[in-house]
Design a protein around this motif. Structure first.
Motif, PDB file in Angstrom:
ATOM      1  N   ILE A 193       0.836  -1.201   0.000  1.00 26.53           N
ATOM      2  CA  ILE A 193       0.000   0.000   0.000  1.00 26.53           C
ATOM      3  C   ILE A 193       0.870   1.249   0.000  1.00 26.53           C
ATOM      4  CG2 ILE A 193      -1.728   1.280   1.313  1.00 26.53           C
ATOM      5  CD1 ILE A 193      -2.669  -1.472   2.411  1.00 26.53           C
ATOM      6  N   LEU A 194       1.946   1.228   0.788  1.00 28.26           N
ATOM      7  CA  LEU A 194       2.850   2.379   0.839  1.00 28.26           C
ATOM      8  C   LEU A 194       3.493   2.633  -0.520  1.00 28.26           C
ATOM      9  CD1 LEU A 194       4.334   4.556   2.435  1.00 28.26           C
ATOM     10  CD2 LEU A 194       6.049   2.838   3.056  1.00 28.26           C
ATOM     11  N   LEU A 195       3.923   1.580  -1.207  1.00 25.26           N
ATOM     12  CA  LEU A 195       4.508   1.736  -2.535  1.00 25.26           C
ATOM     13  C   LEU A 195       3.495   2.321  -3.509  1.00 25.26           C
ATOM     14  CD1 LEU A 195       6.512  -1.613  -2.750  1.00 25.26           C
ATOM     15  CD2 LEU A 195       7.502   0.686  -2.698  1.00 25.26           C
ATOM     16  N   GLY A 196       2.237   1.896  -3.402  1.00 21.82           N
ATOM     17  CA  GLY A 196       1.198   2.466  -4.254  1.00 21.82           C
ATOM     18  C   GLY A 196       0.980   3.941  -3.968  1.00 21.82           C
ATOM     19  N   ALA A 197       1.033   4.324  -2.699  1.00 22.87           N
ATOM     20  CA  ALA A 197       0.867   5.733  -2.336  1.00 22.87           C
ATOM     21  C   ALA A 197       2.019   6.580  -2.877  1.00 22.87           C
ATOM     22  CB  ALA A 197       0.765   5.868  -0.819  1.00 22.87           C
ATOM     23  N   VAL A 198       3.243   6.050  -2.799  1.00 26.94           N
ATOM     24  CA  VAL A 198       4.399   6.773  -3.331  1.00 26.94           C
ATOM     25  C   VAL A 198       4.271   6.918  -4.847  1.00 26.94           C
ATOM     26  CG1 VAL A 198       6.904   6.730  -3.618  1.00 26.94           C
ATOM     27  CG2 VAL A 198       5.890   6.047  -1.440  1.00 26.94           C
ATOM     28  N   PHE A 199       3.796   5.860  -5.510  1.00 20.06           N
ATOM     29  CA  PHE A 199       3.558   5.920  -6.955  1.00 20.06           C
ATOM     30  C   PHE A 199       2.627   7.075  -7.291  1.00 20.06           C
ATOM     31  CE2 PHE A 199       0.875   5.052 -10.580  1.00 20.06           C
ATOM     32  CZ  PHE A 199       1.745   4.610 -11.554  1.00 20.06           C
ATOM     33  N   MET A 200       1.526   7.191  -6.555  1.00 20.51           N
ATOM     34  CA  MET A 200       0.566   8.255  -6.836  1.00 20.51           C
ATOM     35  C   MET A 200       1.155   9.632  -6.541  1.00 20.51           C
ATOM     36  SD  MET A 200      -1.933   7.035  -8.289  1.00 20.51           S
ATOM     37  CE  MET A 200      -2.715   8.637  -8.372  1.00 20.51           C
ATOM     38  N   GLY A 201       2.007   9.712  -5.508  1.00 22.86           N
ATOM     39  CA  GLY A 201       2.667  10.989  -5.231  1.00 22.86           C
ATOM     40  C   GLY A 201       3.538  11.433  -6.385  1.00 22.86           C
ATOM     41  N   PHE A 202       4.293  10.485  -6.950  1.00 18.98           N
ATOM     42  CA  PHE A 202       5.129  10.804  -8.109  1.00 18.98           C
ATOM     43  C   PHE A 202       4.285  11.188  -9.317  1.00 18.98           C
ATOM     44  CE2 PHE A 202       8.844   8.556  -6.139  1.00 18.98           C
ATOM     45  CZ  PHE A 202       9.744   9.605  -6.296  1.00 18.98           C
ATOM     46  N   GLN A 203       3.124  10.537  -9.486  1.00 15.80           N
ATOM     47  CA  GLN A 203       2.296  10.867 -10.641  1.00 15.80           C
ATOM     48  C   GLN A 203       1.706  12.275 -10.508  1.00 15.80           C
ATOM     49  OE1 GLN A 203      -1.035   8.219 -11.688  1.00 15.80           O
ATOM     50  NE2 GLN A 203      -0.470   8.598 -13.812  1.00 15.80           N
ATOM     51  N   VAL A 204       1.324  12.656  -9.296  1.00 18.02           N
ATOM     52  CA  VAL A 204       0.851  14.026  -9.080  1.00 18.02           C
ATOM     53  C   VAL A 204       1.957  15.023  -9.431  1.00 18.02           C
ATOM     54  CG1 VAL A 204       0.141  15.691  -7.320  1.00 18.02           C
ATOM     55  CG2 VAL A 204      -0.875  13.397  -7.350  1.00 18.02           C
TER      56      VAL A 204
END
Length: 289
Positions: A193-204
């Motif tokens: 879940i944390l890796l997915g959240a970091v992914f979304m942060g980078f996409q933003v």
């Protein structure tokens, strides 16, 4: 996404009459009417209906999934119901495959078919004078503001590594659940879940960079529209997958699932791996080609 308690369930569980389908239909109707009112500048009616319908729909889903979980933990689901859930999730993921296939198809048609066809001397200039069949195509000069395309380095490549790693951590969590190691399962699921959240942060961050530094927008010709439709919808699916995994993590903390029966976990994992595969195709076709 229900858990099956073997040996306790009836031959096949048939739920009682439910208000949830009707309430979900009303919520979606309100949302649709609100969207129609909003685009026709009927304020504040439009936004109120949109957010009201969305809030109602989320409430219905919360109750509906809660009832399914209660039935599952109450021992009402047999292996036959488990098979129904597996088929349902399989067809749902297939529908998602076709959803993304439509957008990938639009990208392929615009770049691989339309451009070569319009490059034919017989059709040269059919759209506008001095037409050049190159990708990305920004349309007639002056119709689209100049923009720079998004390359694969470095944020998309970092995001690829993040999603691939999240698939690995999720697989480790699944194996831990199969052998009955609940604490290890929760740790690696939280890491996913944390890796997915970091992914979304980078996409933003990538979107902010695209708008502010590259002048790349949804209105930047066919390239801009396909880029943001593909990456945007994928980001939405990553967000939904992370929410699903978060619910599974909470259920693990509450003591749900056993090493023999844990389709709730498996269904969310199927969805997450599907999101990973879509990103690999997107990474190659959108960022590299």
């Amino acid at each position: 996404m229900a858990n099956v308690q073997a040996g306790k369930a009836p031959y096949y569980f048939v739920p009682s009459l439910s208000r949830h389908p009707a309430m979900a239909a009303v919520a979606l109707l309100l949302w649709g009417l609100g969207m129609a009112a909003w685009v026709n500048k009927m304020t504040p009616l439009g936004p109120v209906l949109v957010f009201g319908g969305l809030a109602m729909f989320l409430f219905v889903l919360y109750q509906w999934f809660g009832d399914a979980i209660s039935e599952s933990e109450g021992g009402m689901y047999s292996k036959r119901v488990d098979a129904s859930y597996r088929w349902s999730m399989s067809w749902f993921i297939f529908s998602e495959v076709m959803f993304f296939a439509a957008f990938f198809g639009a990208l392929f048609y615009a770049r691989g078919i339309t451009m070569p066809w319009l490059a034919d001397p017989d059709y040269s200039g059919i759209l506008w004078p001095d037409f050049r069949a190159v990708w990305p195509n920004a349309g007639p000069q002056g119709s689209v503001e100049p923009f720079t395309t998004m390359g694969p380095l470095w944020i998309p490549t970092i995001n690829t590594a993040l999603l691939l790693t999240s698939g690995l951590t999720l697989t480790i969590a699944h194996h831990a659940l199969v052998v009955g190691n609940r604490s290890k399962t929760m740790f690696w699921l939280a890491a996913t879940i944390l890796l997915g959240a970091v992914f979304m942060g980078f996409q933003v961050y990538e979107y902010v960079h695209a708008y502010s530094d590259l002048n790349l927008k949804l209105t930047s010709g066919i390239y801009g529209s396909t880029f943001f439709m593909l990456t945007g919808f994928h980001g939405f699916h990553v967000t939904m997958g992370a929410i699903m995994l978060s619910v599974i993590l909470y259920r693990l903390w509450k003591g749900h699932f056993t090493k023999e029966h844990h389709f709730g976990f498996e269904g969310a994992a199927w969805y997450w791996h599907f999101v990973d595969v879509v990103w690999l195709g997107l990474y190659v076709l959108v960022y590299w080609m």
